[in-house]
Design a protein around this motif. Structure first.
Motif, mmCIF file in Angstrom:
data_model
loop_
_atom_site.group_PDB
_atom_site.id
_atom_site.type_symbol
_atom_site.label_atom_id
_atom_site.label_comp_id
_atom_site.label_asym_id
_atom_site.label_seq_id
_atom_site.Cartn_x
_atom_site.Cartn_y
_atom_site.Cartn_z
ATOM 1 N N GLY A 58 0.800 -1.215 0.000
ATOM 2 C CA GLY A 58 0.000 0.000 0.000
ATOM 3 C C GLY A 58 0.833 1.265 0.000
ATOM 4 N N THR A 59 2.125 1.131 -0.260
ATOM 5 C CA THR A 59 3.057 2.252 -0.249
ATOM 6 C C THR A 59 3.807 2.285 -1.570
ATOM 7 N N GLU A 60 4.236 3.471 -1.971
ATOM 8 C CA GLU A 60 5.054 3.608 -3.166
ATOM 9 C C GLU A 60 6.490 3.903 -2.764
ATOM 10 N N PHE A 61 7.414 3.197 -3.380
ATOM 11 C CA PHE A 61 8.841 3.435 -3.186
ATOM 12 C C PHE A 61 9.404 3.897 -4.513
ATOM 13 N N TYR A 62 10.153 5.007 -4.477
ATOM 14 C CA TYR A 62 10.757 5.547 -5.696
ATOM 15 C C TYR A 62 12.255 5.646 -5.503
ATOM 16 N N ALA A 63 13.003 5.253 -6.521
ATOM 17 C CA ALA A 63 14.454 5.389 -6.478
ATOM 18 C C ALA A 63 14.973 5.577 -7.896
ATOM 19 N N TYR A 71 24.094 -1.959 -16.130
ATOM 20 C CA TYR A 71 23.871 -3.071 -15.202
ATOM 21 C C TYR A 71 24.245 -2.672 -13.768
ATOM 22 N N GLN A 72 25.288 -1.889 -13.601
ATOM 23 C CA GLN A 72 25.642 -1.398 -12.269
ATOM 24 C C GLN A 72 24.590 -0.426 -11.749
ATOM 25 N N ALA A 73 24.035 0.372 -12.645
ATOM 26 C CA ALA A 73 22.972 1.299 -12.244
ATOM 27 C C ALA A 73 21.741 0.526 -11.762
ATOM 28 N N ILE A 74 21.429 -0.574 -12.419
ATOM 29 C CA ILE A 74 20.288 -1.398 -11.998
ATOM 30 C C ILE A 74 20.559 -1.990 -10.619
ATOM 31 N N ASP A 75 21.775 -2.481 -10.391
ATOM 32 C CA ASP A 75 22.129 -3.034 -9.084
ATOM 33 C C ASP A 75 22.020 -1.970 -7.984
ATOM 34 N N GLU A 76 22.497 -0.756 -8.265
ATOM 35 C CA GLU A 76 22.412 0.339 -7.300
ATOM 36 C C GLU A 76 20.947 0.682 -7.009
ATOM 37 N N LEU A 77 20.119 0.650 -8.039
ATOM 38 C CA LEU A 77 18.697 0.936 -7.883
ATOM 39 C C LEU A 77 18.032 -0.078 -6.952
#
Length: 133
Positions: A58-63, A71-77
């Motif tokens: 019931g909550t939204e998480f944004y990053a 691929y490193q950006a996805i891992d950091e996300l």
């Protein structure tokens, strides 16, 4: 769980799509109540940017995360989203032969300087977050 991937200047290959799906499936194993995830891939200057909006509990998480390597950006996300959910100190051990993962959660305490009650509070709080997931 529904995952939507939107590209803005980055071609989404099958391998990239599968990588994103695998990473977010890992997240779904923790939060069984995840209903929808929207991932956006874009280019800003020389960096590749990944943004995600996760609907869970019931909550939204944004990053968002940016890196020269997508691929490193996805891992950091994924790390940022796990931290927002409250499960930031996770160590994953993939067990492909069992189609499962082992999760180890840690937090360091110096019991000479820290009261034991603080450690117990952290342990109970974190365990309750796992129970809600």
């Amino acid at each position: 769980m529904q995952i939507t991937i939107t590209d803005d200047g980055i071609k989404v290959t099958d391998a990239l799509k599968q990588y994103i799906l695998d990473k977010f499936k890992r997240l779904e194993r923790i939060t069984h109540k995840t209903t929808a995830i929207h991932v956006t891939l874009s280019l800003e200057n020389l960096d590749q940017v990944v943004k995600a909006l996760v609907h869970a509990h019931g909550t939204e998480f944004y990053a968002s995360a940016s890196n020269e390597n997508l691929y490193q950006a996805i891992d950091e996300l994924i790390d940022k989203i796990e931290y927002q959910i409250g499960l930031g100190n996770l160590l994953w051990q993939e067990l492909p032969e069992k189609k499962a993962s082992r999760i180890r959660l840690y937090h360091t305490f110096d019991f000479q300087k820290t009261k034991k009650e603080e450690a117990y509070k952290w342990l109970i709080s974190t365990a309750s977050k796992f129970k809600l997931a």
